[in-house]
Structure formats: C-alpha cells, structure tokens
Design a protein around this motif. Structure first.
Motif, PDB file in Angstrom:
ATOM      1  N   ALA A  99      -7.132  -6.015  -7.039  1.00 56.84           N
ATOM      2  CA  ALA A  99      -6.519  -4.727  -7.386  1.00 56.84           C
ATOM      3  C   ALA A  99      -6.968  -3.631  -6.414  1.00 56.84           C
ATOM      4  CB  ALA A  99      -6.867  -4.344  -8.828  1.00 56.84           C
ATOM      5  N   GLY A 100      -8.251  -3.621  -6.087  1.00 58.72           N
ATOM      6  CA  GLY A 100      -8.787  -2.608  -5.186  1.00 58.72           C
ATOM      7  C   GLY A 100      -8.270  -2.738  -3.768  1.00 58.72           C
ATOM      8  N   SER A 101      -7.743  -3.893  -3.453  1.00 57.33           N
ATOM      9  CA  SER A 101      -7.194  -4.127  -2.122  1.00 57.33           C
ATOM     10  C   SER A 101      -5.682  -3.901  -2.069  1.00 57.33           C
ATOM     11  CB  SER A 101      -7.510  -5.562  -1.689  1.00 57.33           C
ATOM     12  OG  SER A 101      -6.828  -5.905  -0.527  1.00 57.33           O
ATOM     13  N   VAL A 102      -4.952  -4.481  -3.023  1.00 58.64           N
ATOM     14  CA  VAL A 102      -3.487  -4.467  -2.930  1.00 58.64           C
ATOM     15  C   VAL A 102      -2.866  -3.113  -3.290  1.00 58.64           C
ATOM     16  CG1 VAL A 102      -2.825  -5.296  -5.247  1.00 58.64           C
ATOM     17  CG2 VAL A 102      -1.471  -5.954  -3.246  1.00 58.64           C
ATOM     18  N   ILE A 103      -3.405  -2.406  -4.266  1.00 55.32           N
ATOM     19  CA  ILE A 103      -2.818  -1.116  -4.666  1.00 55.32           C
ATOM     20  C   ILE A 103      -2.856  -0.116  -3.510  1.00 55.32           C
ATOM     21  CG2 ILE A 103      -3.102   0.902  -6.199  1.00 55.32           C
ATOM     22  CD1 ILE A 103      -1.635  -1.489  -7.506  1.00 55.32           C
ATOM     23  N   PRO A 104      -3.994   0.075  -2.833  1.00 56.45           N
ATOM     24  CA  PRO A 104      -3.972   0.983  -1.673  1.00 56.45           C
ATOM     25  C   PRO A 104      -3.006   0.530  -0.572  1.00 56.45           C
ATOM     26  CG  PRO A 104      -6.219   0.629  -2.385  1.00 56.45           C
ATOM     27  CD  PRO A 104      -5.366  -0.348  -3.143  1.00 56.45           C
ATOM     28  N   GLN A 105      -2.857  -0.782  -0.372  1.00 63.06           N
ATOM     29  CA  GLN A 105      -1.910  -1.278   0.634  1.00 63.06           C
ATOM     30  C   GLN A 105      -0.481  -0.915   0.253  1.00 63.06           C
ATOM     31  OE1 GLN A 105      -2.266  -5.488   1.452  1.00 63.06           O
ATOM     32  NE2 GLN A 105      -4.498  -5.369   1.480  1.00 63.06           N
ATOM     33  N   VAL A 106      -0.134  -1.123  -1.010  1.00 65.12           N
ATOM     34  CA  VAL A 106       1.222  -0.808  -1.479  1.00 65.12           C
ATOM     35  C   VAL A 106       1.481   0.684  -1.341  1.00 65.12           C
ATOM     36  CG1 VAL A 106       2.723  -0.706  -3.521  1.00 65.12           C
ATOM     37  CG2 VAL A 106       1.422  -2.793  -3.032  1.00 65.12           C
ATOM     38  N   LEU A 107       0.551   1.495  -1.826  1.00 64.35           N
ATOM     39  CA  LEU A 107       0.745   2.947  -1.764  1.00 64.35           C
ATOM     40  C   LEU A 107       0.791   3.448  -0.329  1.00 64.35           C
ATOM     41  CD1 LEU A 107      -1.441   4.065  -4.780  1.00 64.35           C
ATOM     42  CD2 LEU A 107       1.057   4.185  -4.580  1.00 64.35           C
ATOM     43  N   SER A 108      -0.018   2.873   0.528  1.00 57.11           N
ATOM     44  CA  SER A 108      -0.008   3.256   1.936  1.00 57.11           C
ATOM     45  C   SER A 108       1.348   2.963   2.569  1.00 57.11           C
ATOM     46  CB  SER A 108      -1.122   2.526   2.685  1.00 57.11           C
ATOM     47  OG  SER A 108      -1.120   2.880   4.044  1.00 57.11           O
ATOM     48  N   THR A 109       1.923   1.823   2.227  1.00 54.72           N
ATOM     49  CA  THR A 109       3.248   1.460   2.735  1.00 54.72           C
ATOM     50  C   THR A 109       4.304   2.427   2.216  1.00 54.72           C
ATOM     51  OG1 THR A 109       2.600  -0.863   2.882  1.00 54.72           O
ATOM     52  CG2 THR A 109       4.966  -0.398   2.872  1.00 54.72           C
ATOM     53  N   VAL A 110       4.229   2.771   0.931  1.00 56.04           N
ATOM     54  CA  VAL A 110       5.169   3.741   0.356  1.00 56.04           C
ATOM     55  C   VAL A 110       4.988   5.100   1.031  1.00 56.04           C
ATOM     56  CG1 VAL A 110       5.787   5.021  -1.757  1.00 56.04           C
ATOM     57  CG2 VAL A 110       5.394   2.541  -1.848  1.00 56.04           C
ATOM     58  N   LEU A 111       3.747   5.523   1.236  1.00 59.31           N
ATOM     59  CA  LEU A 111       3.476   6.813   1.885  1.00 59.31           C
ATOM     60  C   LEU A 111       4.018   6.838   3.303  1.00 59.31           C
ATOM     61  CD1 LEU A 111      -0.159   7.494   0.629  1.00 59.31           C
ATOM     62  CD2 LEU A 111       1.970   8.487  -0.206  1.00 59.31           C
ATOM     63  N   ASP A 112       3.881   5.735   4.019  1.00 56.53           N
ATOM     64  CA  ASP A 112       4.440   5.649   5.371  1.00 56.53           C
ATOM     65  C   ASP A 112       5.949   5.841   5.337  1.00 56.53           C
ATOM     66  OD1 ASP A 112       1.932   5.237   6.492  1.00 56.53           O
ATOM     67  OD2 ASP A 112       2.187   3.060   6.691  1.00 56.53           O
ATOM     68  N   LYS A 113       6.597   5.284   4.315  1.00 54.76           N
ATOM     69  CA  LYS A 113       8.049   5.416   4.188  1.00 54.76           C
ATOM     70  C   LYS A 113       8.440   6.849   3.806  1.00 54.76           C
ATOM     71  CE  LYS A 113       9.419   0.688   3.644  1.00 54.76           C
ATOM     72  NZ  LYS A 113      10.198   0.594   4.877  1.00 54.76           N
ATOM     73  N   VAL A 114       7.597   7.529   3.030  1.00 60.59           N
ATOM     74  CA  VAL A 114       7.845   8.940   2.709  1.00 60.59           C
ATOM     75  C   VAL A 114       7.711   9.769   3.982  1.00 60.59           C
ATOM     76  CG1 VAL A 114       6.912  10.959   1.500  1.00 60.59           C
ATOM     77  CG2 VAL A 114       7.200   8.797   0.274  1.00 60.59           C
ATOM     78  N   LYS A 115       6.647   9.534   4.738  1.00 60.95           N
ATOM     79  CA  LYS A 115       6.406  10.305   5.960  1.00 60.95           C
ATOM     80  C   LYS A 115       7.483  10.070   7.012  1.00 60.95           C
ATOM     81  CE  LYS A 115       1.422  10.514   5.297  1.00 60.95           C
ATOM     82  NZ  LYS A 115       0.114  10.014   5.710  1.00 60.95           N
ATOM     83  N   SER A 116       8.022   8.858   7.072  1.00 66.19           N
ATOM     84  CA  SER A 116       9.056   8.549   8.063  1.00 66.19           C
ATOM     85  C   SER A 116      10.443   9.017   7.618  1.00 66.19           C
ATOM     86  CB  SER A 116       9.095   7.048   8.341  1.00 66.19           C
ATOM     87  OG  SER A 116       9.635   6.346   7.242  1.00 66.19           O
ATOM     88  N   GLY A 117      10.562   9.434   6.362  1.00 70.73           N
ATOM     89  CA  GLY A 117      11.843   9.891   5.841  1.00 70.73           C
ATOM     90  C   GLY A 117      12.675   8.791   5.192  1.00 70.73           C
ATOM     91  N   ASP A 118      12.157   7.560   5.176  1.00 71.41           N
ATOM     92  CA  ASP A 118      12.886   6.462   4.537  1.00 71.41           C
ATOM     93  C   ASP A 118      12.933   6.618   3.019  1.00 71.41           C
ATOM     94  OD1 ASP A 118      13.329   5.258   6.994  1.00 71.41           O
ATOM     95  OD2 ASP A 118      11.583   3.953   6.844  1.00 71.41           O
ATOM     96  N   PHE A 119      11.885   7.211   2.445  1.00 70.28           N
ATOM     97  CA  PHE A 119      11.817   7.485   1.013  1.00 70.28           C
ATOM     98  C   PHE A 119      11.756   8.991   0.819  1.00 70.28           C
ATOM     99  CE2 PHE A 119       9.554   3.359  -0.637  1.00 70.28           C
ATOM    100  CZ  PHE A 119      10.649   2.607  -0.244  1.00 70.28           C
ATOM    101  N   ASN A 120      12.349   9.461  -0.271  1.00 72.08           N
ATOM    102  CA  ASN A 120      12.356  10.871  -0.611  1.00 72.08           C
ATOM    103  C   ASN A 120      11.368  11.103  -1.751  1.00 72.08           C
ATOM    104  OD1 ASN A 120      13.084  13.291  -2.101  1.00 72.08           O
ATOM    105  ND2 ASN A 120      14.912  13.374  -0.804  1.00 72.08           N
ATOM    106  N   ILE A 121      10.372  11.934  -1.515  1.00 73.31           N
ATOM    107  CA  ILE A 121       9.319  12.143  -2.509  1.00 73.31           C
ATOM    108  C   ILE A 121       9.874  12.730  -3.805  1.00 73.31           C
ATOM    109  CG2 ILE A 121       8.595  14.416  -1.700  1.00 73.31           C
ATOM    110  CD1 ILE A 121       5.693  13.421  -2.279  1.00 73.31           C
ATOM    111  N   SER A 122      10.862  13.615  -3.712  1.00 73.48           N
ATOM    112  CA  SER A 122      11.400  14.206  -4.946  1.00 73.48           C
ATOM    113  C   SER A 122      12.127  13.153  -5.779  1.00 73.48           C
ATOM    114  CB  SER A 122      12.304  15.400  -4.649  1.00 73.48           C
ATOM    115  OG  SER A 122      13.439  15.014  -3.927  1.00 73.48           O
ATOM    116  N   GLU A 123      12.789  12.189  -5.124  1.00 72.43           N
ATOM    117  CA  GLU A 123      13.447  11.111  -5.863  1.00 72.43           C
ATOM    118  C   GLU A 123      12.417  10.214  -6.544  1.00 72.43           C
ATOM    119  OE1 GLU A 123      16.295   8.850  -3.608  1.00 72.43           O
ATOM    120  OE2 GLU A 123      17.202  10.669  -2.790  1.00 72.43           O
TER     121      GLU A 123
END
Length: 167
Positions: A99-123
């Motif tokens: 859990a301590g390994s995979v959750i930060p990896q998943v969130l980091s990937t999602v954050l990268d997609k937010v920063k790149s504009g692939d994901f919209n934070i408000s959505e």
C-alpha cells in the motif's frame, strides 16, 4: 475520468504484484479491486468531508515522496493496507509495504496527467463530491468564468488555491 484513473490503478497494481514475491499473481485482480476502492473512497471522503486544503496540497505535490506525508494519502494507504489484510488475506507487513508503495505511484501518475493537461482537476474533484463540486459557485452544474470570479472574490477558494501555485 474515474475510468481512466481505475485503468491506471489496474496497470500499476498488476505491475507491482508481478514484481512482489510475497503476493501471488492470482491475487492481482483482488489487489487491484481493493486498491481502486481504497483510493476512490479515500478521495471521496476527503472531498465530501471538506478536507480541500489537504486534497489541493496533494494535487500540488512535487514528487512521490512528498505524497506520503499528506494526511489524505496516509489515510488511503492505511485503508488499503487494512483491506489487503482483511479481504485478500495478505500479512500485515506485505499489505503495509504494498500500500505504501502503490498508492503514491498511482497518485503520482494521476498528478502527472493533471499537470500535463490530460486530466482536469475540477472534473476529478467534482466526481468525488457527487457531481456537485465546491468549485461550482453558482450551483448551475457547470464550471465557468463566473464561478472562478465568485470563488476568488468570496475568498475561501482563492486563499486555498493560492497555496497551490506558490513556489
């Protein structure tokens, strides 16, 4: 967008399980299910509970290491660790480490997609608040410039988001 996040969870979980000698590969589906539900429940709980400052801090996290100090992330990790022990049958040490390994990896990937504009934070935030985002200031179900102006002039959201863009 939730489906895309679930796909990220599935991919990263399967990869992490296949590389973990303490978790049988035939448990990958169950581990992915628990990982996804812990993540979604944790984010939904934080957003619906009004814990927006920690949520926004999480989305402004610089790296995987800073994520693990966020209270929202800690709660998600704890929840997943518990579920992996209870529902999947993993021992406490394996559950905690995974859990301590995979959750930060998943969130980091999602954050990268937010920063790149692939994901919209408000959505993303809207989906975790049952479709009625706190960003929708006038309650019309849409996010627009009038909502942004209202949020900033009312102060609360402007103050909260101000910390997101500080260096």
């Amino acid at each position: 967008m939730i489906d895309q996040i679930q796909q990220i969870v599935q991919q990263l979980t399967e990869k992490a399980v296949s590389g973990n000698e303490n978790i049988s590969n035939n448990l990958a589906g169950n581990v992915a299910k628990e990982t996804g539900s812990s993540l979604m429940e944790g984010l939904k709980s934080a957003v619906s509970g009004g814990n927006m400052s920690d949520v926004m801090n999480m989305f402004s996290g610089a790296d995987v290491n800073s994520l693990t100090s966020n209270p929202v992330v800690k709660n998600i990790i704890d929840s997943l660790s518990s579920k992996l022990g209870t529902n999947v049958g993993l021992d406490a040490n394996t559950s905690s480490n995974f859990a301590g390994s995979v959750i930060p990896q998943v969130l980091s990937t999602v954050l990268d997609k937010v920063k790149s504009g692939d994901f919209n934070i408000s959505e993303i935030l809207s989906s975790f608040s049952g479709g009625s985002s706190m960003l929708d200031q006038n309650g019309d179900g849409k996010l627009g410039i009038d909502d942004a102006i209202s949020a900033v002039t009312k102060g609360g959201l402007g103050d909260m988001l101000g910390g997101l863009f500080k260096k």
